[in-house]
Design an enzyme around this catalytic site. Structure first.
Site, PDB file in Angstrom:
ATOM      1  N   ASN A 185     -33.342 -63.169 -23.118  1.00 45.02           N
ATOM      2  CA  ASN A 185     -32.839 -64.317 -22.350  1.00 45.02           C
ATOM      3  C   ASN A 185     -31.327 -64.387 -22.490  1.00 45.02           C
ATOM      4  O   ASN A 185     -30.674 -63.335 -22.288  1.00 45.02           O
ATOM      5  CB  ASN A 185     -33.610 -65.615 -22.599  1.00 45.02           C
ATOM      6  N   ASP A 186     -30.749 -65.503 -22.761  1.00 43.51           N
ATOM      7  CA  ASP A 186     -29.299 -65.715 -22.609  1.00 43.51           C
ATOM      8  C   ASP A 186     -28.406 -64.563 -23.060  1.00 43.51           C
ATOM      9  O   ASP A 186     -28.591 -64.037 -24.162  1.00 43.51           O
ATOM     10  CB  ASP A 186     -28.852 -66.916 -23.451  1.00 43.51           C
ATOM     11  N   GLN A 188     -30.080 -62.863 -26.334  1.00 41.90           N
ATOM     12  CA  GLN A 188     -31.296 -63.357 -26.980  1.00 41.90           C
ATOM     13  C   GLN A 188     -32.394 -62.324 -26.755  1.00 41.90           C
ATOM     14  O   GLN A 188     -32.657 -61.931 -25.609  1.00 41.90           O
ATOM     15  CB  GLN A 188     -31.705 -64.707 -26.374  1.00 41.90           C
ATOM     16  N   TRP A 195     -41.109 -64.535 -25.324  1.00 35.37           N
ATOM     17  CA  TRP A 195     -40.085 -65.163 -26.165  1.00 35.37           C
ATOM     18  C   TRP A 195     -40.630 -65.414 -27.574  1.00 35.37           C
ATOM     19  O   TRP A 195     -41.710 -65.966 -27.740  1.00 35.37           O
ATOM     20  CB  TRP A 195     -39.677 -66.498 -25.538  1.00 35.37           C
ATOM     21  N   PHE A 219     -30.340 -68.140 -32.466  1.00 27.09           N
ATOM     22  CA  PHE A 219     -30.210 -68.630 -31.095  1.00 27.09           C
ATOM     23  C   PHE A 219     -28.811 -68.305 -30.555  1.00 27.09           C
ATOM     24  O   PHE A 219     -27.996 -67.677 -31.219  1.00 27.09           O
ATOM     25  CB  PHE A 219     -30.490 -70.135 -31.052  1.00 27.09           C
ATOM     26  N   SER A 220     -28.545 -68.814 -29.354  1.00 25.42           N
ATOM     27  CA  SER A 220     -27.362 -68.361 -28.601  1.00 25.42           C
ATOM     28  C   SER A 220     -26.029 -68.734 -29.239  1.00 25.42           C
ATOM     29  O   SER A 220     -25.943 -69.687 -30.015  1.00 25.42           O
ATOM     30  CB  SER A 220     -27.421 -68.942 -27.190  1.00 25.42           C
ATOM     31  N   ARG A 236     -27.041 -76.985 -30.347  1.00 28.81           N
ATOM     32  CA  ARG A 236     -27.039 -75.516 -30.333  1.00 28.81           C
ATOM     33  C   ARG A 236     -26.054 -74.904 -29.348  1.00 28.81           C
ATOM     34  O   ARG A 236     -25.441 -75.569 -28.549  1.00 28.81           O
ATOM     35  CB  ARG A 236     -28.441 -75.007 -30.018  1.00 28.81           C
ATOM     36  N   ASP A 237     -25.969 -73.586 -29.444  1.00 26.32           N
ATOM     37  CA  ASP A 237     -25.267 -72.699 -28.503  1.00 26.32           C
ATOM     38  C   ASP A 237     -23.745 -72.846 -28.554  1.00 26.32           C
ATOM     39  O   ASP A 237     -23.096 -73.166 -27.541  1.00 26.32           O
ATOM     40  CB  ASP A 237     -25.770 -72.922 -27.062  1.00 26.32           C
ATOM     41  N   GLU A 280     -27.705 -77.380 -22.953  1.00 29.53           N
ATOM     42  CA  GLU A 280     -27.712 -75.990 -23.438  1.00 29.53           C
ATOM     43  C   GLU A 280     -26.486 -75.182 -22.974  1.00 29.53           C
ATOM     44  O   GLU A 280     -25.873 -75.447 -21.968  1.00 29.53           O
ATOM     45  CB  GLU A 280     -28.984 -75.233 -23.005  1.00 29.53           C
TER      46      GLU A 280
END
Ligand code: FRU
Length: 543
Positions: A128-129, A145, A153, A185-186, A254-255, A297
């Site tokens: 993903n990202d 990700q 996932w 995570f991102s 996050r991120d 996000e």
């Protein structure tokens, strides 16, 4: 294709409370460890414990029956060393792991039936990202990700690929893997040119990654550094560097997107209901400064000149969804000067722009994840074409435009250019390319006897324009000339996807192809004309 972030926390929770039944210790003699997986068995908890270094906890659909496919871990840097593999009791007698110098089915990889031909995908597993997009010493780095152990996932790692032209990518071993604190995570990567962090040297600056540590019910920010161009990372022993759950009464923090502003570092972080701003002198100690609501996000924030004029700049801020705000930024606070606008729609999500692009280039280059699956394949998701972002003056004020970077041109070979065609003539030409799964069609469509027009591939409408309702494939679209009867579009059609850029990138969208819809092109409408049509073959990036 949609994933649940909560799932990550739950699975990690069960993972931490795991009681392992069996251990196998193997000496690494080859480059890869292979694991058999099956989607008809539940995930089990497994830990890879190298003699030295961090243990890697995983959740994997390991099977002692017939595998659906094999997944792998690159263990090149463990050669000659021992690794202990802990797993549940019921698999204790099974001889499940293979070592080899190639990855499973290596000769088939990138040549599978539904492998996208000019979009980045991973060899195996889920992506993903995009994460940590950065240019450094002649290489573009695409971290992402990644679940290397399944096409769904789970087990968030940072996968890693590099390119010298943004088009042809080489996949490298995973860069960050789950650890005792959580999954990865991102986030972002920066080059610490002034060695503010002390992780590198001014003569050999560190690449510093900022990422989210996803733990049960809690998300914290961590950093890691690399002194070998992103090939290996060392996690900072002081992690987490930000733990803001209590402040926000929320597990959604996050991120991190990090960049340098003057002589301090800025982190934009999605927290609860919007983006927060933190600053730091050394990338380790962060101080909260401000917050803007209304984003979810994957933040990004960067400054762009309007129409290329360096005297007239604005900041662009967005979240994961394809909408953005324009505003001013003073290094601590973002002040919006516009409402939200949409520049792109469809399957794209969580786009990020590159850090550290040299001034001599000066472009703001973006890559977006695309939520597209590929039927029957053991990999999932893909990246959209890299695009260049600009701010342009429009009838509504400055707006963000996104169009494929010029490097994409190297893949495109003109098959012909035609002018002033009737609908029938245009149809006769595009039908010659029926069945092609690597095609670019650049055309303008002129309406006259009605207000809608479409370009279809079998039953699927790649363009579905309703000039009366102001919609393009269901999304609001109003052309710059509000009474224009002409739609300009540039379509990139790949095996499982299509990307459409309208009015030189002022609006764009992507869609997953319906592979059962048929392979006949058709332009539909009432007495349309086609002022210009150009068709290009597109090379595969895997040849
Ligand atoms: C966006 C996202 C991020 C998170 C990551 C987890 O797609 O939910 O917010 O860091 O994916 O894989």
């Amino acid at each position: 294709m949609y994933k649940s972030v909560v799932l990550g926390s739950l699975s990690l929770l069960s993972l931490l409370s795991a009681a392992y039944g069996a251990e196998h210790t193997v000496k690494i003699q080859h480059r890869y460890l292979h694991f058999p997986v099956s989607h008809s068995v539940d995930r089990v908890r497994m830990t890879l414990r190298p003699e030295k270094g961090e243990a890697i906890p995983l959740n994997i659909r390991l099977t002692d029956g017939t595998p659906d496919y094999w997944v792998f871990k690159d263990v090149e840097n463990l050669k000659g060393k021992k690794i202990t593999i802990e797993m549940p009791d019921h698999l204790k007698d099974a001889d499940l792991f293979r070592q080899a110098d190639t990855i499973p089915d290596q000769s088939l990889i990138y040549h599978e039936a539904n492998r996208p031909q000019f979009h980045f995908t991973t060899r195996r597993g889920w992506i993903n990202d995009p994460n940590g997009l950065i240019w450094h010493d002649g290489e573009y780095h695409l971290f992402y990700q990644h679940n290397p152990y399944e096409r769904d996932w789970e087990n968030m790692h940072w996968g890693h690929a590099v390119s010298t032209d943004l088009i042809h990518w080489q996949e490298l071993p995973t860069a960050l893997h789950p650890d005792a604190l959580g999954t990865m995570f991102s986030g972002t990567a920066v080059i610490d040119h002034d060695n503010d962090s002390g992780f590198g040297k001014k003569s050999k600056p560190a690449m510093v990654a900022a990422y989210t540590i996803a733990a049960p019910g809690r998300q914290m920010q961590g950093i890691a550094y690399s002194l070998d161009n992103g090939r290996t990372f060392t996690k900072y022993e002081g992690n987490p560097v930000i733990d803001s759950k209590e402040k926000w009464e929320s597990g959604d923090t996050r991120d991190p997107k990090v960049f340098k502003y003057g002589d301090h570092w800025v982190m934009v972080l999605n927290e609860r209901d919007g983006h927060s701003f933190y600053t730091s002198a050394n990338l380790r100690d962060w101080e909260y400064k401000s917050h803007v609501t209304g984003f979810w996000e994957c933040p990004d924030l960067f400054e762009l000149p309007v129409d290329g004029n360096p005297q007239n700049k604005l900041w662009v801020m967005y979240g994961a969804s394809g909408t953005y705000m324009l505003g001013n930024f003073d290094g601590e606070t973002f002040t919006p000067v516009s409402g939200k606008h949409r520049y792109t729609a469809g399957t794209g999500y969580a786009a990020q722009t590159f850090n550290n692009i040299p001034d001599s280039d000066g472009r703001r280059i973006q890559i977006s994840w695309s939520r597209i699956g590929h039927p029957g394949m053991n990999f999932n998701g893909m990246m959209l074409l890299p695009t260049e972002l600009t701010l342009r003056t429009t009838k509504d004020g400055p707006r963000l435009a996104s169009k494929p970077v010029k490097e994409v041109e190297q893949l495109c070979h003109s098959l012909g250019r035609w002018e002033n065609l009737t609908q029938e003539q245009a149809n006769e030409i595009i039908r010659r390319y029926n069945g092609s799964d690597r095609l670019r069609i650049r055309l303008s469509i002129e309406l006259s006897h009605a207000t809608d027009a479409s370009l279809s591939l079998g039953r699927q409408r790649l363009i579905d324009y309703d000039m009366n309702g102001n919609t393009l494939n269901g999304w609001f679209y109003s052309p710059q000339d509000p009474t224009s009867m002409t739609l300009d579009a540039d379509l990139y059609i790949d095996r499982t996807s299509a990307e459409v850029f309208v009015e030189d990138g002022l609006f764009s969208y992507s869609l997953g192809r319906d592979l059962n819809a048929g392979t006949e092109f058709s332009l539909n409408g009432n007495r349309l004309r086609v002022p210009t049509l150009e068709i290009f073959a597109i090379d595969s990036i895997w040849d």
